[in-house]
Design an enzyme around this catalytic site. Structure first.
Site, short mmCIF file in Angstrom:
data_model
loop_
_atom_site.label_atom_id
_atom_site.label_comp_id
_atom_site.label_asym_id
_atom_site.label_seq_id
_atom_site.Cartn_x
_atom_site.Cartn_y
_atom_site.Cartn_z
N ARG A 51 57.07 -123.50 -21.18
CA ARG A 51 56.20 -122.40 -21.60
C ARG A 51 55.10 -122.06 -20.61
O ARG A 51 54.86 -120.90 -20.31
CB ARG A 51 55.52 -122.73 -22.95
CG ARG A 51 56.30 -122.33 -24.17
CD ARG A 51 55.97 -123.28 -25.29
NE ARG A 51 56.45 -124.59 -24.90
CZ ARG A 51 57.70 -125.02 -25.10
NH1 ARG A 51 58.54 -124.27 -25.75
NH2 ARG A 51 58.10 -126.20 -24.68
N THR A 52 54.40 -123.06 -20.14
CA THR A 52 53.23 -122.74 -19.32
C THR A 52 53.66 -122.04 -18.04
O THR A 52 53.15 -120.97 -17.70
CB THR A 52 52.41 -124.02 -19.01
OG1 THR A 52 52.09 -124.65 -20.25
CG2 THR A 52 51.13 -123.70 -18.27
N LYS A 80 56.67 -135.56 0.70
CA LYS A 80 56.53 -136.11 2.06
C LYS A 80 55.16 -136.77 2.24
O LYS A 80 54.85 -137.25 3.33
CB LYS A 80 56.67 -135.01 3.09
CG LYS A 80 57.97 -134.25 3.06
CD LYS A 80 57.94 -133.18 4.16
CE LYS A 80 59.09 -132.21 4.07
NZ LYS A 80 58.88 -131.08 5.00
N ARG A 101 49.84 -127.48 -12.19
CA ARG A 101 50.00 -128.59 -13.15
C ARG A 101 50.27 -129.85 -12.36
O ARG A 101 51.09 -129.85 -11.43
CB ARG A 101 51.15 -128.31 -14.12
CG ARG A 101 51.52 -129.56 -14.93
CD ARG A 101 52.46 -129.26 -16.05
NE ARG A 101 51.81 -128.47 -17.10
CZ ARG A 101 52.33 -128.21 -18.27
NH1 ARG A 101 53.54 -128.66 -18.56
NH2 ARG A 101 51.69 -127.50 -19.17
N HIS A 129 43.80 -128.89 -20.62
CA HIS A 129 44.83 -127.85 -20.52
C HIS A 129 44.21 -126.54 -21.00
O HIS A 129 44.54 -126.03 -22.07
CB HIS A 129 46.03 -128.25 -21.37
CG HIS A 129 47.28 -127.45 -21.13
ND1 HIS A 129 47.31 -126.27 -20.41
CD2 HIS A 129 48.56 -127.69 -21.53
CE1 HIS A 129 48.55 -125.82 -20.38
NE2 HIS A 129 49.33 -126.66 -21.05
C1 NCD Z 1 51.69 -129.23 -23.71
C2 NCD Z 1 51.31 -129.90 -22.42
O1 NCD Z 1 51.95 -129.71 -21.39
O2 NCD Z 1 50.31 -130.61 -22.46
N1 NCD Z 1 52.72 -128.30 -23.53
C3 NCD Z 1 52.39 -127.01 -23.23
O3 NCD Z 1 51.82 -126.73 -22.20
N2 NCD Z 1 52.65 -126.08 -24.14
C4 NCD Z 1 51.95 -130.16 -24.81
C5 NCD Z 1 52.97 -131.25 -24.60
O4 NCD Z 1 53.59 -131.33 -23.54
O5 NCD Z 1 53.14 -132.01 -25.54
#
Ligand code: NCD
Length: 303
Positions: A51-52, A80, A101, A129
């Protein structure tokens, strides 16, 4: 230049403005379809994501912009031995904005310190997040119509759940919210966050039982037990099914409860709950795209 590393980097007025703009994008998508013409978003994902990353990419495409990036550490030069700082300074030459991320807490902050373009934290380890929180706020705005006077239950892995940490901090910005923390002992909310709640005089309670608190909740925010953050598999296996929400457990819940989940879901919500009108986790995922469109425009300074 602004970055988004922690949700509290944004003032309350800015949060409200980003949510309002996301609502306008939902109502008038055509007006935004060329706003990012000629701009590039880099998605630097050192950890799995559906999703993100894809909502960021869809957001940039729907704004008329372009996307470049990688979706796993092993296909980038970090394999590397390149540092996050070096990756960020180089990516500043290639993109106008970047979303990162990373499994290490603080990595996007290091990137921001070395980037000449805005950096967005798309999840750093078990820490924060903030763009999930914007997604959650837009969902709460659309489903409940307010950010104050809410009793919000967080259930599951409150220790490693970064979405929980960021949303709790955002809720402290609004009046009269009560936080209900539902988790096994081992997965309780970190004390640094509880200390902040204490300092701000925010009311919260901790409970090991979901059933005991269900009747008072306006929002139930379910979370997955974060397997990838555990030190050993046995602990994960013992704790993973601590809470499984099913229709029976919802019989004592308010009629206007809203059930949220950042997704991915593993076992913690039975699929039988999906058709309950109070379940809004799939709508929540949809809102993530619109709020990221709004955030990209904001950080790029585009009206
Ligand atoms: C979450 C995350 O990555 O922290 N997912 C997301 O971004 N929707 C929650 C999760 O991974 O449980």
């Amino acid at each position: 230049m602004r970055h988004l590393i922690d949700i509290l980097d944004l003032s309350t007025q800015e949060l409200d403005q980003i949510i309002a703009k996301a609502n306008d994008i939902i109502d008038n998508p055509g007006e935004y379809s060329e706003k990012c013409h000629g701009k590039k978003l880099a998605t630097l994902f050192f950890e799995p994501s559906t999703r993100t990353r894809l909502s960021f990419e869809a957001a940039m495409y729907e704004l008329g912009g372009n996307v470049l990036g990688f979706s796993e550490a092993k296909s980038s030069s970090s394999a590397k031995g390149e540092s996050v700082a070096d990756t960020a300074s180089v990516l500043s030459f290639y993109a106008d904005i970047m979303a990162m991320r990373h499994p290490k807490e603080g990595a996007p902050l290091v990137a921001a310190m070395n980037s000449t373009v805005p950096v967005i934290n798309a999840g750093d380890g078990g820490h924060n997040h903030p763009t999930q929180t914007l997604t959650d706020l837009l969902t709460i705005n659309r489903e409940k119509g307010r950010f104050d006077n809410l009793t919000v239950g967080f259930c599951g892995d409150l220790k490693f759940g970064r979405t929980v940490h960021s949303l709790i901090m955002a809720l402290t910005r609004y009046a009269n919210n009560k936080i209900v923390l539902i988790s096994p002992m081992e997965l309780r909310l970190p004390s640094y966050i509880k200390d902040t709640l204490d300092k701000l005089n925010i009311e919260y309670i901790e409970s090991e039982s979901l059933e005991a608190v269900m009747p008072e909740l306006d929002i139930l925010y379910m979370t997955r037990v974060q397997r990838e953050r555990f030190f050993n598999e046995e602990d994960y296996l013992r704790l993973k099914d601590s809470y499984i929400l099913n229709p029976e457990k919802l019989t004592t819940a308010k009629e206007d409860l809203r059930i949220m989940h950042p997704l991915p879901r593993v076992n913690e919500i039975s699929t039988a709950v999906d058709k309950d009108p109070r379940a809004c986790y799939f709508r929540q995922a949809m809102y993530g795209k619109y709020v990221r469109m709004s955030l990209i425009l904001y950080l790029l300074g585009i009206e």
